[in-house]
Design a protein around this motif. Structure first.
Motif, mmCIF file in Angstrom:
data_model
loop_
_atom_site.group_PDB
_atom_site.id
_atom_site.type_symbol
_atom_site.label_atom_id
_atom_site.label_comp_id
_atom_site.label_asym_id
_atom_site.label_seq_id
_atom_site.Cartn_x
_atom_site.Cartn_y
_atom_site.Cartn_z
ATOM 1 N N LEU A 172 -5.591 -21.444 31.382
ATOM 2 C CA LEU A 172 -6.291 -22.590 31.939
ATOM 3 C C LEU A 172 -7.797 -22.327 31.991
ATOM 4 C CD1 LEU A 172 -5.550 -25.368 33.080
ATOM 5 C CD2 LEU A 172 -5.422 -24.323 35.351
ATOM 6 N N LEU A 173 -8.158 -21.118 32.384
ATOM 7 C CA LEU A 173 -9.576 -20.748 32.442
ATOM 8 C C LEU A 173 -10.225 -20.882 31.065
ATOM 9 C CD1 LEU A 173 -11.011 -17.660 34.326
ATOM 10 C CD2 LEU A 173 -11.758 -18.186 32.026
ATOM 11 N N ASN A 174 -9.552 -20.369 30.049
ATOM 12 C CA ASN A 174 -10.125 -20.421 28.699
ATOM 13 C C ASN A 174 -10.096 -21.832 28.111
ATOM 14 O OD1 ASN A 174 -10.911 -17.625 27.419
ATOM 15 N ND2 ASN A 174 -9.148 -17.224 28.740
ATOM 16 N N ALA A 175 -9.144 -22.666 28.552
ATOM 17 C CA ALA A 175 -9.143 -24.066 28.125
ATOM 18 C C ALA A 175 -10.371 -24.784 28.686
ATOM 19 C CB ALA A 175 -7.861 -24.755 28.579
ATOM 20 N N PHE A 176 -10.691 -24.533 29.944
ATOM 21 C CA PHE A 176 -11.900 -25.117 30.535
ATOM 22 C C PHE A 176 -13.164 -24.539 29.894
ATOM 23 C CE2 PHE A 176 -9.273 -26.108 34.434
ATOM 24 C CZ PHE A 176 -9.357 -27.481 34.278
ATOM 25 N N TYR A 202 -10.081 -10.762 29.574
ATOM 26 C CA TYR A 202 -9.939 -12.104 29.030
ATOM 27 C C TYR A 202 -10.548 -13.149 29.960
ATOM 28 C CZ TYR A 202 -6.730 -9.598 25.991
ATOM 29 O OH TYR A 202 -6.184 -8.698 25.105
ATOM 30 N N CYS A 203 -10.562 -12.850 31.259
ATOM 31 C CA CYS A 203 -11.247 -13.737 32.201
ATOM 32 C C CYS A 203 -12.753 -13.711 31.945
ATOM 33 C CB CYS A 203 -10.959 -13.319 33.632
ATOM 34 S SG CYS A 203 -9.216 -13.393 34.106
ATOM 35 N N TYR A 204 -13.301 -12.529 31.770
ATOM 36 C CA TYR A 204 -14.742 -12.425 31.482
ATOM 37 C C TYR A 204 -15.066 -13.054 30.122
ATOM 38 C CZ TYR A 204 -15.545 -9.468 35.547
ATOM 39 O OH TYR A 204 -15.654 -9.002 36.841
ATOM 40 N N ALA A 205 -14.146 -12.924 29.192
ATOM 41 C CA ALA A 205 -14.350 -13.575 27.895
ATOM 42 C C ALA A 205 -14.466 -15.085 28.075
ATOM 43 C CB ALA A 205 -13.200 -13.243 26.942
ATOM 44 N N GLU A 254 -2.246 -11.793 22.927
ATOM 45 C CA GLU A 254 -3.045 -12.344 24.031
ATOM 46 C C GLU A 254 -4.339 -12.947 23.499
ATOM 47 O OE1 GLU A 254 -2.602 -10.356 28.166
ATOM 48 O OE2 GLU A 254 -2.672 -8.703 26.719
ATOM 49 N N GLU A 255 -4.910 -12.327 22.485
ATOM 50 C CA GLU A 255 -6.144 -12.871 21.913
ATOM 51 C C GLU A 255 -5.915 -14.275 21.353
ATOM 52 O OE1 GLU A 255 -6.860 -8.556 22.236
ATOM 53 O OE2 GLU A 255 -5.156 -9.803 21.689
ATOM 54 N N GLU A 256 -4.773 -14.481 20.723
ATOM 55 C CA GLU A 256 -4.477 -15.801 20.177
ATOM 56 C C GLU A 256 -4.179 -16.799 21.292
ATOM 57 O OE1 GLU A 256 -2.229 -17.541 16.296
ATOM 58 O OE2 GLU A 256 -1.279 -15.853 17.322
ATOM 59 N N LEU A 257 -3.458 -16.355 22.302
ATOM 60 C CA LEU A 257 -3.120 -17.222 23.419
ATOM 61 C C LEU A 257 -4.362 -17.713 24.150
ATOM 62 C CD1 LEU A 257 -0.604 -18.321 24.978
ATOM 63 C CD2 LEU A 257 -0.873 -16.365 26.513
ATOM 64 N N TYR A 258 -5.373 -16.849 24.243
ATOM 65 C CA TYR A 258 -6.595 -17.212 24.981
ATOM 66 C C TYR A 258 -7.720 -17.673 24.053
ATOM 67 C CZ TYR A 258 -4.067 -14.410 28.436
ATOM 68 O OH TYR A 258 -3.093 -13.907 29.270
ATOM 69 N N ASN A 259 -7.398 -17.873 22.782
ATOM 70 C CA ASN A 259 -8.382 -18.386 21.818
ATOM 71 C C ASN A 259 -9.602 -17.473 21.663
ATOM 72 O OD1 ASN A 259 -6.763 -20.732 21.491
ATOM 73 N ND2 ASN A 259 -7.661 -21.593 23.342
ATOM 74 N N ILE A 260 -9.347 -16.178 21.616
ATOM 75 C CA ILE A 260 -10.407 -15.192 21.404
ATOM 76 C C ILE A 260 -10.709 -15.114 19.901
ATOM 77 C CG2 ILE A 260 -11.110 -12.789 21.761
ATOM 78 C CD1 ILE A 260 -10.600 -14.309 24.356
ATOM 79 N N TYR A 280 -17.335 -7.339 24.748
ATOM 80 C CA TYR A 280 -18.462 -7.195 23.821
ATOM 81 C C TYR A 280 -18.294 -8.123 22.612
ATOM 82 C CZ TYR A 280 -20.801 -3.219 26.066
ATOM 83 O OH TYR A 280 -21.511 -2.419 26.927
ATOM 84 N N HIS A 281 -17.073 -8.240 22.122
ATOM 85 C CA HIS A 281 -16.834 -9.132 20.980
ATOM 86 C C HIS A 281 -17.293 -10.557 21.293
ATOM 87 C CE1 HIS A 281 -13.379 -6.261 19.644
ATOM 88 N NE2 HIS A 281 -14.523 -5.935 19.069
ATOM 89 N N ILE A 282 -16.860 -11.054 22.448
ATOM 90 C CA ILE A 282 -17.210 -12.419 22.846
ATOM 91 C C ILE A 282 -18.712 -12.557 23.030
ATOM 92 C CG2 ILE A 282 -16.947 -14.159 24.643
ATOM 93 C CD1 ILE A 282 -14.514 -13.894 22.967
#
Length: 471
Positions: A172-176, A202-205, A254-260, A280-282
């Motif tokens: 939800l966080l990454n969708a927003f 992933y939250c910081y991303a 997880e990267e795919e799930l969170y759209n990284i 760092y990647h993000i």
């Protein structure tokens, strides 16, 4: 957390199988028809059972699962509705795992309407969605930049008494974040903290992505990104182990799930992605988009202080930053330094340099682009159809000069039997027409024929780019 759910409706719009679509089990053909019609109406009275058996591509739920897996691997996500129609006509009852496979595929293909359709069908079959499926749906909302729909799905999840997990909140966080809803992103962070869930990488991303996507950009966006990277060094692990196991079974990282953005490269060899460097990647990716050279160099210093080396993904983002900022020499030097270090040559490095060198279409840049393509070919590095199409479309925008880079890319793709996408063919055709080329020129005639074939095949202007890319 205060949300403003927006009403959402699933669409019954049906996608159709392109005329030349096929996959490894059998070859189908057909225009504007489902898979079953593509292989012929299943008329038991009109054909023998043996002929039917040969023409039918799946008979039970296990075989249909295999078909969906194959289509997902080939990225032909628009065919899922047709497969489902055929399964229904066959009288095969779909299982929960089958619906999971369909929704995962629609998530990968960012097909929101199809995802909602399969959710509704799942409910109609008496199979209530579980937490993993809701997570996939929320992730799809993020890919489609439809955060309001993510709220609706989250509220439905609570009404159905499905308990959200840490992964649900991160989805939800990454969708927003995808739609730069900073207020909602920080509301989720507060709720997670209040619930005793620490913030992980992933939250910081997601926080960095939200600041990057904010429009108009804030004056301190780059500074805020650097600050979040510093804060992330004390990140903790959100308890999501059960959900992770579910994702592994569905083939979702997880990267795919969170759209990284590292998701497509996650399993590449040669040190392409170091998963410990996700934040760092993000940050590098965001700052490359912002063309902020000073902030990029600050990140490099931070990385060096932690005694962490650059992986290939970070190297690509550094190149992108310099090239996007018009610093062609510095972008070229990053590429040359990598190659001189005897590291594995990666096709993406060549593509990044070629694409960046063509910005503004300067004579120097176009020459570097062509020289890089020649060097890439000499190393037997092969462009994918998508890579080649993207480069051809960019090269076709050259208004002056000899058009040699675009011609080279076209010839290279033809020699590898790679068909460019329609936008690339169309751009190349228009670029040729703008030049003083005789109407009977063999190259112009052939490109025109390929373009006309695209248009006639789809009966008019191209609407579904995913279908075009499969041809």
């Amino acid at each position: 957390m205060v949300f403003s759910p927006a009403p959402i409706q699933s669409s019954n719009t049906k996608t159709h199988l392109p005329q030349t679509s096929h996959f490894s089990f059998h070859c189908f053909s057909g225009n504007q028809s489902s898979l079953v019609r593509s292989v012929g109406w299943r008329s038991y009275s009109a054909e023998s059972s043996e002929m039917y058996r040969k023409r039918n591509y799946a008979n039970n739920i296990s075989e249909y699962n295999t078909v969906v897996g194959s289509l997902t691997a080939q990225r032909r996500y628009w065919l899922f509705r047709d497969v489902y129609d055929d399964l229904t006509l066959d009288g095969v009852r779909p299982s929960r795992d089958f619906f999971h496979s369909l929704v995962v595929g629609t998530m990968k293909g960012a097909r929101m309407q199809d995802a909602l359709f399969f959710r509704d069908e799942m409910k109609a079959m008496g199979l209530p969605p579980d937490v993993a499926l809701y997570n996939f749906l929320i992730s799809t909302c993020g890919k489609c930049k439809m955060s309001e729909h993510a709220v609706h799905i989250f509220e439905e999840m609570k009404r159905s008494e499905v308990k959200p997990t840490g992964q649900t909140y991160i989805c939800l966080l990454n969708a927003f974040a995808a739609t730069a809803r900073l207020d909602q992103v920080y509301a989720i962070v507060r709720d997670m903290t209040a619930a005793g869930l620490g913030l992980n990488k992933y939250c910081y991303a997601g926080l960095i992505t939200a600041h990057r996507n904010k429009t108009p950009l804030l004056d301190d966006t780059a500074g805020k990104i650097i600050e979040l990277v510093e804060q992330s060094k004390g990140w903790s692990s959100v308890q999501v182990q059960g959900a992770v196991a579910e994702n592994v079974m569905a083939g979702v990282s997880e990267e795919e799930l969170y759209n990284i953005p590292t998701a497509p490269y996650l399993y590449r060899r040669g040190g392409f992605v170091t998963r410990a460097l996700t934040v760092y990647h993000i940050a590098f990716h965001a700052l490359a988009d912002l063309q902020n050279v000073e902030a990029i160099e600050t990140l490099l210093q931070m990385l060096a202080k932690e005694n962490k080396g650059q992986d290939v993904f970070i190297t690509i983002q550094i190149m992108r930053c310099y090239l996007n900022a018009g610093m062609l020499d510095r972008g070229l030097k990053v590429f040359q330094d990598y190659m001189s270090a005897s590291k594995p040559p990666m096709i993406e490095l060549y593509v990044t340099l070629v694409e960046g060198a063509m910005i503004n279409y300067t004579p120097e840049g176009m020459q570097i682009a062509q020289d890089t393509l020649v060097a890439m070919t000499q190393r037997n590095l092969v462009l994918t159809a998508r890579m080649g199409s993207d480069l051809l479309r960019t090269a076709a925008g050259e208004k002056t000069g000899g058009y040699t880079t675009a011609n080279y890319l076209w010839d290279l793709m033809q020699s590898r039997r790679l068909t460019p996408t329609f936008p690339a063919v169309d751009a190349y055709f228009k670029g040729l027409k703008e030049r003083e080329i005789p109407e009977d020129d063999p190259r112009l005639i052939y490109v025109s024929r390929v373009r006309d074939k695209f248009i006639s095949r789809f009966g008019g202007p191209i609407q579904n780019q995913q279908e075009v890319e499969a041809i």
